[in-house]
Scaffold this motif. Structure first.
Motif, PDB file in Angstrom:
ATOM      1  N   TYR A  54       0.849  -1.143  -0.121  1.00 58.79           N
ATOM      2  CA  TYR A  54       0.197  -0.107   0.124  1.00 58.79           C
ATOM      3  C   TYR A  54       0.842   1.156   0.097  1.00 58.79           C
ATOM      4  O   TYR A  54       0.519   2.273   0.395  1.00 58.79           O
ATOM      5  CB  TYR A  54      -1.061  -0.086   1.138  1.00 58.79           C
ATOM      6  N   ASP A  55       2.078   1.281  -0.733  1.00 61.53           N
ATOM      7  CA  ASP A  55       2.839   2.357  -0.781  1.00 61.53           C
ATOM      8  C   ASP A  55       3.650   2.199  -2.155  1.00 61.53           C
ATOM      9  O   ASP A  55       4.163   1.118  -2.155  1.00 61.53           O
ATOM     10  CB  ASP A  55       3.800   2.383   0.398  1.00 61.53           C
ATOM     11  N   ASP A  56       3.464   3.057  -3.095  1.00 60.17           N
ATOM     12  CA  ASP A  56       4.012   2.559  -4.553  1.00 60.17           C
ATOM     13  C   ASP A  56       5.416   2.412  -4.712  1.00 60.17           C
ATOM     14  O   ASP A  56       6.174   2.161  -5.485  1.00 60.17           O
ATOM     15  CB  ASP A  56       3.172   3.528  -5.561  1.00 60.17           C
ATOM     16  N   GLY A  57       6.159   2.994  -3.227  1.00 54.32           N
ATOM     17  CA  GLY A  57       7.411   2.874  -3.484  1.00 54.32           C
ATOM     18  C   GLY A  57       8.188   1.892  -2.658  1.00 54.32           C
ATOM     19  O   GLY A  57       9.552   1.532  -2.581  1.00 54.32           O
ATOM     20  N   ILE A  58       7.357   0.912  -2.293  1.00 57.73           N
ATOM     21  CA  ILE A  58       7.831  -0.169  -1.697  1.00 57.73           C
ATOM     22  C   ILE A  58       7.699  -1.441  -2.493  1.00 57.73           C
ATOM     23  O   ILE A  58       6.525  -1.662  -2.831  1.00 57.73           O
ATOM     24  CB  ILE A  58       7.126  -0.522  -0.350  1.00 57.73           C
ATOM     25  N   LEU A  59       8.526  -2.055  -2.530  1.00 60.36           N
ATOM     26  CA  LEU A  59       8.498  -3.596  -3.373  1.00 60.36           C
ATOM     27  C   LEU A  59       8.726  -4.665  -2.305  1.00 60.36           C
ATOM     28  O   LEU A  59       9.649  -4.637  -1.645  1.00 60.36           O
ATOM     29  CB  LEU A  59       9.562  -3.595  -4.568  1.00 60.36           C
ATOM     30  N   ALA A  60       7.931  -5.554  -2.037  1.00 60.46           N
ATOM     31  CA  ALA A  60       8.031  -6.558  -1.248  1.00 60.46           C
ATOM     32  C   ALA A  60       7.801  -7.890  -1.678  1.00 60.46           C
ATOM     33  O   ALA A  60       6.518  -8.188  -2.642  1.00 60.46           O
ATOM     34  CB  ALA A  60       7.001  -6.568   0.116  1.00 60.46           C
ATOM     35  N   ILE A  61       8.610  -8.805  -1.780  1.00 62.03           N
ATOM     36  CA  ILE A  61       8.456 -10.028  -2.338  1.00 62.03           C
ATOM     37  C   ILE A  61       8.682 -11.220  -1.387  1.00 62.03           C
ATOM     38  O   ILE A  61       9.727 -11.123  -0.548  1.00 62.03           O
ATOM     39  CB  ILE A  61       9.332 -10.387  -3.601  1.00 62.03           C
ATOM     40  N   PHE A  62       7.913 -12.591  -1.578  1.00 64.16           N
ATOM     41  CA  PHE A  62       8.335 -13.505  -0.698  1.00 64.16           C
ATOM     42  C   PHE A  62       8.491 -14.838  -1.289  1.00 64.16           C
ATOM     43  O   PHE A  62       7.925 -15.113  -2.237  1.00 64.16           O
ATOM     44  CB  PHE A  62       7.050 -13.377   0.582  1.00 64.16           C
ATOM     45  N   SER A  63       9.089 -15.537  -0.396  1.00 61.06           N
ATOM     46  CA  SER A  63       9.149 -17.068  -0.946  1.00 61.06           C
ATOM     47  C   SER A  63       7.883 -17.787  -1.167  1.00 61.06           C
ATOM     48  O   SER A  63       7.022 -17.285  -0.141  1.00 61.06           O
ATOM     49  CB  SER A  63      10.378 -17.791  -0.185  1.00 61.06           C
ATOM     50  N   LYS A  64       7.841 -18.736  -1.736  1.00 55.85           N
ATOM     51  CA  LYS A  64       6.749 -19.652  -2.003  1.00 55.85           C
ATOM     52  C   LYS A  64       5.953 -19.967  -0.530  1.00 55.85           C
ATOM     53  O   LYS A  64       4.862 -19.785  -0.227  1.00 55.85           O
ATOM     54  CB  LYS A  64       6.771 -20.756  -2.688  1.00 55.85           C
ATOM     55  N   ASP A  65       6.769 -20.341   0.408  1.00 53.62           N
ATOM     56  CA  ASP A  65       6.499 -20.860   1.791  1.00 53.62           C
ATOM     57  C   ASP A  65       6.497 -19.777   2.848  1.00 53.62           C
ATOM     58  O   ASP A  65       6.112 -19.650   3.798  1.00 53.62           O
ATOM     59  CB  ASP A  65       7.284 -21.711   2.234  1.00 53.62           C
ATOM     60  N   GLU A  66       6.660 -18.527   2.191  1.00 52.59           N
ATOM     61  CA  GLU A  66       6.704 -17.277   2.972  1.00 52.59           C
ATOM     62  C   GLU A  66       7.537 -17.272   4.339  1.00 52.59           C
ATOM     63  O   GLU A  66       7.146 -16.561   5.086  1.00 52.59           O
ATOM     64  CB  GLU A  66       5.224 -16.945   3.357  1.00 52.59           C
ATOM     65  N   THR A  67       8.606 -18.215   4.177  1.00 47.30           N
ATOM     66  CA  THR A  67       9.497 -18.114   5.208  1.00 47.30           C
ATOM     67  C   THR A  67      10.752 -16.966   4.845  1.00 47.30           C
ATOM     68  O   THR A  67      11.348 -16.725   5.925  1.00 47.30           O
ATOM     69  CB  THR A  67      10.117 -19.582   5.567  1.00 47.30           C
ATOM     70  N   LYS A  68      10.897 -16.536   4.005  1.00 42.00           N
ATOM     71  CA  LYS A  68      11.882 -15.330   3.478  1.00 42.00           C
ATOM     72  C   LYS A  68      11.206 -14.374   2.854  1.00 42.00           C
ATOM     73  O   LYS A  68      10.245 -14.460   2.077  1.00 42.00           O
ATOM     74  CB  LYS A  68      12.913 -16.284   2.726  1.00 42.00           C
ATOM     75  N   GLY A  69      11.500 -12.890   2.881  1.00 44.43           N
ATOM     76  CA  GLY A  69      11.405 -12.019   2.176  1.00 44.43           C
ATOM     77  C   GLY A  69      12.047 -10.968   2.021  1.00 44.43           C
ATOM     78  O   GLY A  69      12.986 -10.879   2.780  1.00 44.43           O
ATOM     79  N   ILE A  70      11.819 -10.251   0.761  1.00 43.79           N
ATOM     80  CA  ILE A  70      12.648  -9.143   0.620  1.00 43.79           C
ATOM     81  C   ILE A  70      11.808  -7.911   0.471  1.00 43.79           C
ATOM     82  O   ILE A  70      10.714  -8.034  -0.102  1.00 43.79           O
ATOM     83  CB  ILE A  70      13.302  -9.361  -0.784  1.00 43.79           C
ATOM     84  N   VAL A  71      12.242  -6.712   1.176  1.00 42.62           N
ATOM     85  CA  VAL A  71      11.404  -5.486   1.154  1.00 42.62           C
ATOM     86  C   VAL A  71      12.530  -4.507   0.506  1.00 42.62           C
ATOM     87  O   VAL A  71      13.504  -4.311   1.297  1.00 42.62           O
ATOM     88  CB  VAL A  71      10.838  -5.267   2.476  1.00 42.62           C
ATOM     89  N   VAL A  72      12.181  -3.814  -0.489  1.00 41.92           N
ATOM     90  CA  VAL A  72      13.042  -2.605  -0.831  1.00 41.92           C
ATOM     91  C   VAL A  72      12.039  -1.480  -0.798  1.00 41.92           C
ATOM     92  O   VAL A  72      11.093  -1.283  -1.139  1.00 41.92           O
ATOM     93  CB  VAL A  72      13.324  -2.899  -2.400  1.00 41.92           C
TER      94      VAL A  72
END
Length: 176
Positions: A54-72
């Motif tokens: 809900y912020d267009d400057g934030i890119l968040a991606i998560f592994s398939k099992d959602e145990t790892k995440g990357i937030v830029v």
């Protein structure tokens, strides 16, 4: 002339890092993930999926099992000088927002295309009663300050090495 050589070298390093990542990942296909505002991208395994922050400057991606995440997180510079004026301001903001504990210096990626002032830190984060390890990279371009956050139950050297490659795939497409 020197700036042109520096850009060519940065591009060459990024290409080498991506090729190395692809060779080391076996059959895991890569996908370009684009920030909602369209101003930057990173590459990651196609099995990962984005989540709306809900912020267009934030890119968040998560592994398939959602145990790892990357937030830029992108912090555009123009018009925001009253709120932040350095990477240190961004670091302080991110550490407070994510309630990072025991923040220590870490080895930063060798290069992120178009970025200067690159630094990295390890910490832990407690969210929803669970403690995660966190590795955060900060840097800036002419357009914005950035925070690249990797979170997982355990952040090993091998995972940090792969995350460096993800950071090295960063491409800014900001308006001039």
């Amino acid at each position: 002339m020197k700036q042109k050589k520096t850009r060519k070298l940065s591009l060459l390093i990024a290409v080498i890092m991506i090729v190395t990542m692809l060779a080391g990942c076996g059959s895991e296909a890569q996908k370009e993930f684009t920030a909602p505002n369209g101003t930057y991208t990173i590459m990651m395994d196609e099995s990962w999926s984005p989540e709306d922050m809900y912020d267009d400057g934030i890119l968040a991606i998560f592994s398939k099992d959602e145990t790892k995440g990357i937030v830029v997180i992108q912090f555009p510079k123009e018009g925001m000088e009253d709120y932040y004026s350095s990477v240190d301001d961004i670091k302080s903001n991110v550490e407070q927002t994510f309630t990072m504990n025991t923040v220590t210096d870490a080895t930063a990626p060798a290069s992120i295309p178009g970025m200067s002032g690159i630094s990295a830190y390890s910490s832990s984060v407690t969210m929803e009663g669970q403690t995660e390890e966190c590795y955060t990279v900060y840097g800036e371009t002419e357009y914005a300050y950035y925070s690249f956050i990797y979170m997982a139950k355990n952040v090993s050297d091998k995972k940090i090495e792969k995350f460096h490659t993800v950071c090295g795939s960063f491409t800014e497409k900001a308006a001039e």
